[in-house]
Enzyme design. Structure first.
Site, PDB file in Angstrom:
ATOM      1  N   LYS A 184       0.849  -1.199   0.000  1.00  0.00           N
ATOM      2  CA  LYS A 184       0.000   0.000   0.000  1.00  0.00           C
ATOM      3  C   LYS A 184       0.889   1.256   0.000  1.00  0.00           C
ATOM      4  O   LYS A 184       1.944   1.250  -0.623  1.00  0.00           O
ATOM      5  CB  LYS A 184      -0.957  -0.022   1.201  1.00  0.00           C
ATOM      6  CG  LYS A 184      -1.657  -1.382   1.347  1.00  0.00           C
ATOM      7  CD  LYS A 184      -2.796  -1.367   2.306  1.00  0.00           C
ATOM      8  CE  LYS A 184      -3.317  -2.784   2.497  1.00  0.00           C
ATOM      9  NZ  LYS A 184      -4.609  -2.847   3.131  1.00  0.00           N
ATOM     10  N   GLU A 216      -9.655  -0.717  -1.542  1.00  0.00           N
ATOM     11  CA  GLU A 216      -9.306   0.658  -1.141  1.00  0.00           C
ATOM     12  C   GLU A 216      -9.381   1.602  -2.339  1.00  0.00           C
ATOM     13  O   GLU A 216      -9.711   2.780  -2.185  1.00  0.00           O
ATOM     14  CB  GLU A 216      -7.912   0.675  -0.487  1.00  0.00           C
ATOM     15  CG  GLU A 216      -7.963   0.047   0.903  1.00  0.00           C
ATOM     16  CD  GLU A 216      -6.656  -0.555   1.381  1.00  0.00           C
ATOM     17  OE1 GLU A 216      -5.605  -0.303   0.757  1.00  0.00           O
ATOM     18  OE2 GLU A 216      -6.693  -1.298   2.378  1.00  0.00           O
ATOM     19  N   GLU A 239     -11.205 -10.690  -1.428  1.00  0.00           N
ATOM     20  CA  GLU A 239     -10.867  -9.903  -0.250  1.00  0.00           C
ATOM     21  C   GLU A 239     -12.140  -9.315   0.347  1.00  0.00           C
ATOM     22  O   GLU A 239     -12.595  -8.242  -0.096  1.00  0.00           O
ATOM     23  CB  GLU A 239      -9.928  -8.764  -0.631  1.00  0.00           C
ATOM     24  CG  GLU A 239      -8.621  -9.236  -1.224  1.00  0.00           C
ATOM     25  CD  GLU A 239      -7.518  -8.228  -0.955  1.00  0.00           C
ATOM     26  OE1 GLU A 239      -6.571  -8.588  -0.264  1.00  0.00           O
ATOM     27  OE2 GLU A 239      -7.632  -7.084  -1.393  1.00  0.00           O
ATOM     28  N   SER A 276      -6.441  -9.527   6.521  1.00  0.00           N
ATOM     29  CA  SER A 276      -5.820  -9.799   7.819  1.00  0.00           C
ATOM     30  C   SER A 276      -5.148 -11.170   7.903  1.00  0.00           C
ATOM     31  O   SER A 276      -5.250 -11.854   8.926  1.00  0.00           O
ATOM     32  CB  SER A 276      -6.849  -9.608   8.945  1.00  0.00           C
ATOM     33  OG  SER A 276      -7.339  -8.278   8.941  1.00  0.00           O
ATOM     34  N   GLY A 287      -0.905  -5.575   5.917  1.00  0.00           N
ATOM     35  CA  GLY A 287      -0.167  -5.208   7.129  1.00  0.00           C
ATOM     36  C   GLY A 287       0.951  -6.173   7.501  1.00  0.00           C
ATOM     37  O   GLY A 287       2.065  -5.745   7.834  1.00  0.00           O
TER      38      GLY A 287
HETATM   39  C1  PEP Z   1      -4.669  -6.047   1.394  1.00  0.00           C
HETATM   40  O1  PEP Z   1      -3.847  -5.156   1.346  1.00  0.00           O
HETATM   41  O2  PEP Z   1      -5.197  -6.437   0.355  1.00  0.00           O
HETATM   42  C2  PEP Z   1      -5.009  -6.646   2.688  1.00  0.00           C
HETATM   43  C3  PEP Z   1      -5.683  -7.754   2.683  1.00  0.00           C
HETATM   44  O3  PEP Z   1      -4.568  -5.993   3.817  1.00  0.00           O
HETATM   45  P1  PEP Z   1      -4.459  -6.656   5.295  1.00  0.00           P
HETATM   46  O4  PEP Z   1      -3.682  -7.932   5.135  1.00  0.00           O
HETATM   47  O5  PEP Z   1      -3.736  -5.623   6.097  1.00  0.00           O
HETATM   48  O6  PEP Z   1      -5.849  -6.919   5.774  1.00  0.00           O
END
Ligand code: PEP
Length: 250
Positions: A11, A97, A164, A209, A231
Site C-alpha cells: 500500500k 481501497e 478480499e 488480515s 499489514g
Molecule cells: C490487502 O492489502 O489487500 C489486505 C488484505 O490488507 P491486510 O492484510 O492488512 O488486511
C-alpha cells in the site's frame, strides 16, 4: 496445476531505502523456496529500485494499480507499459481501497485489466463484499457481478483472482477458513460458468488480515491458492513466515 502465490501489498508504505532494506533481509530467507510464487507490490516510487534488487531472485515485482490509457494528458497516472518498463510482471487491479477511496468501478477495472494484459502484465483482480452486503446475504451476488463485469471480454489466462472481503481488510478480523473456502469455491463455480474448465487453472487468493498465525489454516483449504497480504507483509520476518506457510492438509 495451480502454483500457490503469496503477495505482499505494501500500500502507501516504505520509502526506497526502506524497501531495499526489507529486500536485503527478506531475499536470503526465501531464496531456497520452490513450488510457490512470491510477489512484492511496493509503491510506484520504489518499483525501479526494487526491480534491480529482485533481479535473479525467486521474487517477482507487482504494481498496486495502473491507468488504462497508454499515454497522454493524464496527470499523475501510470500506464501499463510504464510498469512493464519498470520491471513489473503483475499489477493489482480493483483493490477495495481503490474502489472505496478513488472511485474505481467494475467498468474501470475492466479497462485497466485489458490495458495491463495488452502490455504483457499479469493481473491480480480483487473482488469482495462489504459487511453490509454480507449481512444482507448478497455476498455471492456482489462477487459474481464484480467477476462478470470486471472480466468482460477478457481471457482468463494471465488473471489471478483475489477474494478480499472488505470487512476483513486491515481490520484484524479474518474470514473463518470455512467462510473463505465457501467464497473461493463459489467464485470458482462462477468462473466455470463463464470460462468452463479454464476456471480450474485459475488461482484464487485470499486477502484480509492474513498473519503468520492464521496462514497455515487458511492455506489448508482446498480452493485457497495463495494470499494477498497487507499489514503483515511490512516486516520481513512476518512475511517470511507467511511465505513459508505449512501445508497442514486440514
Ligand atoms: C490487502 O492489502 O489487500 C489486505 C488484505 O490488507 P491486510 O492484510 O492488512 O488486511
Amino acid at each position: 496445476m495451480r502454483i500457490p502465490l503469496i503477495v505482499a501489498n505494501w500500500k502507501m508504505n516504505k520509502t526506497v531505502p526502506e524497501a531495499l532494506s526489507f529486500a536485503g533481509e527478506f531475499l536470503p530467507e526465501v531464496k531456497d523456496i520452490t513450488g510457490r510464487d512470491i510477489l512484492i507490490a511496493p509503491p510506484f516510487t520504489a518499483l525501479l529500485s526494487m526491480a534491480g534488487m529482485l533481479k535473479g531472485s525467486n521474487v517477482l515485482l507487482s504494481a498496486q494499480d495502473v491507468f488504462y490509457e497508454e499515454k497522454g494528458a493524464y496527470t499523475g497516472q501510470i500506464s501499463a507499459s510504464m510498469l512493464k518498463d519498470a520491471g513489473c510482471e503483475f499489477v493489482i487491479i480493483g483493490h477495495s481501497e481503490r474502489r472505496q477511496h478513488f472511485g474505481e468501478t467494475d467498468g474501470t477495472v475492466n479497462k485497466k485489466t485489458k490495458a495491463a494484459l495488452k502490455a504483457g502484465l499479469k493481473v491480480i483482480l480483487c473482488i469482495g463484499e462489504t459487511l453490509d452486503e454480507r449481512n444482507a446475504g448478497r455476498t455471492f451476488e456482489v462477487t459474481g457481478a464484480q467477476l462478470k463485469e470486471g472480466l468482460k471480454e477478457i481471457d482468463l489466462s494471465g488473471i489471478v483472482i483475489a477474494y478480499e472481503p472488505v470487512w476483513a481488510i486491515g481490520t484484524g478480523v479474518t474470514a473463518a477458513p470455512e467462510q473463505a473456502e465457501e467464497a473461493h469455491s463459489r467464485i470458482r463455480e462462477d468462473l466455470r460458468t463463464l470460462y468452463g474448465r479454464q476456471a480450474d487453472e485459475t488461482r484464487i487468493l485470499y486477502g484480509g488480515s492474513v498473519t503468520p498465525e492464521n496462514v497455515d489454516i487458511l492455506m489448508a483449504q482446498p480452493d485457497m491458492d495463495g494470499a494477498l497480504v497487507g499489514g503483515a507483509s511490512l516486516k520481513a520476518v512476518s512475511f517470511v513466515r507467511i511465505v513459508k506457510y505449512k501445508k497442514t492438509g486440514g
